[in-house]
Design a protein around this motif. Structure first.
Motif, PDB file in Angstrom:
ATOM      1  N   PHE A  19     -16.556  70.316 -49.507  1.00 10.51           N
ATOM      2  CA  PHE A  19     -17.320  71.111 -48.545  1.00 10.51           C
ATOM      3  C   PHE A  19     -17.451  72.553 -49.018  1.00 10.51           C
ATOM      4  N   ILE A  22     -15.158  72.350 -40.320  1.00  4.59           N
ATOM      5  CA  ILE A  22     -14.383  71.780 -41.418  1.00  4.59           C
ATOM      6  C   ILE A  22     -12.995  71.363 -40.938  1.00  4.59           C
ATOM      7  N   TRP A  67     -22.840  69.493 -43.875  1.00  8.25           N
ATOM      8  CA  TRP A  67     -22.677  68.861 -45.197  1.00  8.25           C
ATOM      9  C   TRP A  67     -24.043  68.624 -45.850  1.00  8.25           C
TER      10      TRP A  67
END
Length: 559
Positions: free
Chosen positions: A113, A137, A332
């Protein structure tokens, strides 16, 4: 298209994004952890076999207790205890191995990420603030590790135990009892799955509201001083509470609706036990099965119902965790900077000439530049002037390859900028932005940003930026930590650090975006004098509204 259809379409898109992200991550994870996963599966299989064998062994001891010597019986029960101990040890080992491998998956998620964040286009950082990204995240990483642990600790061992226990039930008791237990288990898992489908929308709304609040908290922190100055506490609290209530109400609605489904499951459990013992008791009275068989059935039933319940609970957790992946999945797959089609490199022996030839770039709102022409050379300063909204920032973004021209071209030393790799170009050009961003690290780290440290180059850059006196006045000098966003320094001090950062590697092109706006006149004059001294070896392009720093020999273009 109706509102329900739009909602279903949106839900499917989110589901596809989540699935695509999970598949990619699991592929890398499985490749890197193959040996550990095989060990874990074998340990899990051993734990399941031991767990199922324990009640069978115990039932056999009960059946033959009267016919065995005391010593043999003691050894038998000791063996039973050992079997239970082995089962517990292997189950604990499975849990810890699962935790270890889940942390590896978490590491892969964070690493991938972060790499994607560095490739996101500028629009991404306009739409998302740091608190929102951090929440996504953290939540996404936790959800993925939970999914993996559920698979390794609950689902696979549970299915193994169920299969072994049903086989023993069918072989030692009868097929009819086995089918009753299997039917209950199937209905239990199916009901749980159906319940999740019925309550999924509440989960999605709750997760979405939580993410909205994360964004709001991030915006609030960034604008805290302004909000305080305008006495906006009540408005801030109201906005937060509104979304928090929405998240709370949807979580409550999810939980309350699940209570009804739990009642259905309890009725199913009672029905299963009633039918099983209805068929089992007459067989015991007829002598077809022994007391040990009844004990075995009871043990296996408890052993079976627990995996059924665990898998049912795992279905709940899987749905919740999978839904919680939505914010991370949307980030993402957010658009990244266009991949370079170029393969040209920049040689050190350059003239540094930069020219815009009929360059056009228009935003959706209509602003931008159209047919823009501009030439910058070394030996003098090149200024861009213009009113707010005239396109100065657009020109700089085009120059820095953040945007690509819709028409026309930008040349550097006669080569089209499109043909120069972005990485190579960023090594060639340095920028001093109007709003300086410093990390909560040392002054040296903020100047170097990962580049090799050279005390000589640092001294030269600090001198040109008129920052040496600042460093000398600080007790820890270059090792002074500047605080979050550099707020331990004044605006002028931050700007001088940014100028030193830009000059550290002697760039071929230096871009100044209102770079002296936070400096007082005396410091601004000294900094600009140093920049004029280096403009014979560096192409300097500056955006400014201070006409007092412009000299007659400078190249000036008004937008």
């Amino acid at each position: 298209m109706s509102a329900n259809q739009l909602s279903d379409t949106s839900s499917k898109v989110r589901s596809d994004l989540r699935l695509g992200m999970v598949q990619g991550l699991l592929s890398e994870f499985i490749t890197s952890q193959q040996s550990t996963l095989w060990i874990l599966l074998l340990v899990s299989l051993g734990a399941s076999v031991a767990a199922v064998a324990s009640p069978y062994f115990f039932a056999s001891l009960i059946d033959h207790a009267k016919n065995r010597p005391e010593e043999v019986l003691f050894l038998g029960f000791l063996g039973y205890a050992t079997l239970l101990a082995i089962s517990n040890f292997l189950q604990a080992t499975t849990q810890y191995l699962s935790f270890s491998t889940a942390e590896v998956l978490g590491f892969i998620v964070g690493k991938e990420f972060f790499a994607r964040l560095l490739r996101k286009n500028s629009a991404f950082y306009v739409e998302h603030n740091p608190a929102e990204i951090q929440q996504a995240i953290a939540q996404g990483r936790q959800s993925l590790t939970i999914l993996l642990q559920l698979l390794l600790i609950v689902i696979l061992p549970g299915l193994t135990q169920i299969s072994l226990a049903l086989f023993i039930l069918g072989a030692l008791i009868d097929i009819q009892t086995m089918l009753i237990v299997a039917l209950y288990g199937a209905l239990f898992i199916a009901t749980t799955w159906f319940a999740n489908l019925r309550t999924k929308r509440f989960l999605e709304t709750a997760v979405s509201s939580g993410q909205v609040n994360s964004r709001f908290i991030g915006n609030t922190i960034l604008a805290m001083e302004t909000l305080r100055q305008f006495g906006s506490h009540r408005w801030m609290t109201g906005k937060y509470v509104e979304q928090a209530k929405r998240a709370r109400d949807n979580w409550r609605a999810f939980a309350h609706r699940r209570i009804g489904f739990s009642l259905v499951l309890v009725i199913g459990l009672l029905t299963q036990l009633a039918f099983a013992f209805y068929f089992l008791v007459p067989r015991y009275q007829k002598g077809e099965i022994s007391i040990g068989d009844v004990v075995l059935f009871n043990g296996l039933l408890l052993l079976l119902n627990r995996p059924f319940e665990m898998i049912g609970q795992a279905v709940d957790d899987v749905v919740r965790s999978f839904t919680s992946l939505s914010p991370l999945a949307s980030m993402w797959f957010a658009p990244e900077e266009a991949a370079d089609q170029a393969n040209a490199t920049i040689h050190s022996s350059t003239t540094g000439a930069v020219s815009f030839e009929g360059v056009t770039y228009r935003y959706d709102a209509g602003r931008g530049v159209s047919g823009f022409n501009f030439a910058a050379h070394r030996g003098r300063l090149n200024f861009l002037l213009g009113e707010t909204g005239s396109g100065k920032s657009t020109v700089l973004k085009l120059l820095l390859k953040t945007l690509e021209p819709q028409a026309g071209r930008i040349l550097f030393d006669g080569r089209d900028l499109r043909m120069i790799e972005r990485f190579e170009w960023h090594r060639t050009v340095a920028v001093v932005p109007q709003e300086v961003v410093l990390m909560n690290e040392t002054i040296a780290d903020n100047i170097l940003l990962g580049r090799e440290r050279s005390e000589a180059k640092l001294a030269v850059a600090l001198k040109k930026a008129q920052a040496q006196e600042l460093i000398d006045a600080l007790p820890e000098g270059l090792e002074t930590v500047v605080g979050e966003r550099g707020l331990k320094l004044s605006g002028g001090e931050r700007q001088r650090i940014a100028i030193a950062r830009a000059l550290y590697d002697q760039p071929a092109v230096l871009v100044l975006d209102e770079a002296s706006s936070a400096l007082d006149e005396q410091v601004e004059g000294l900094v600009m004098e140093h920049i004029r001294n280096i403009c014979s070896s560096v192409t300097v392009i500056a955006v400014t509204h201070r006409k007092g720093i412009i000299r007659p020999e400078d190249n000036v273009v008004e937008l």
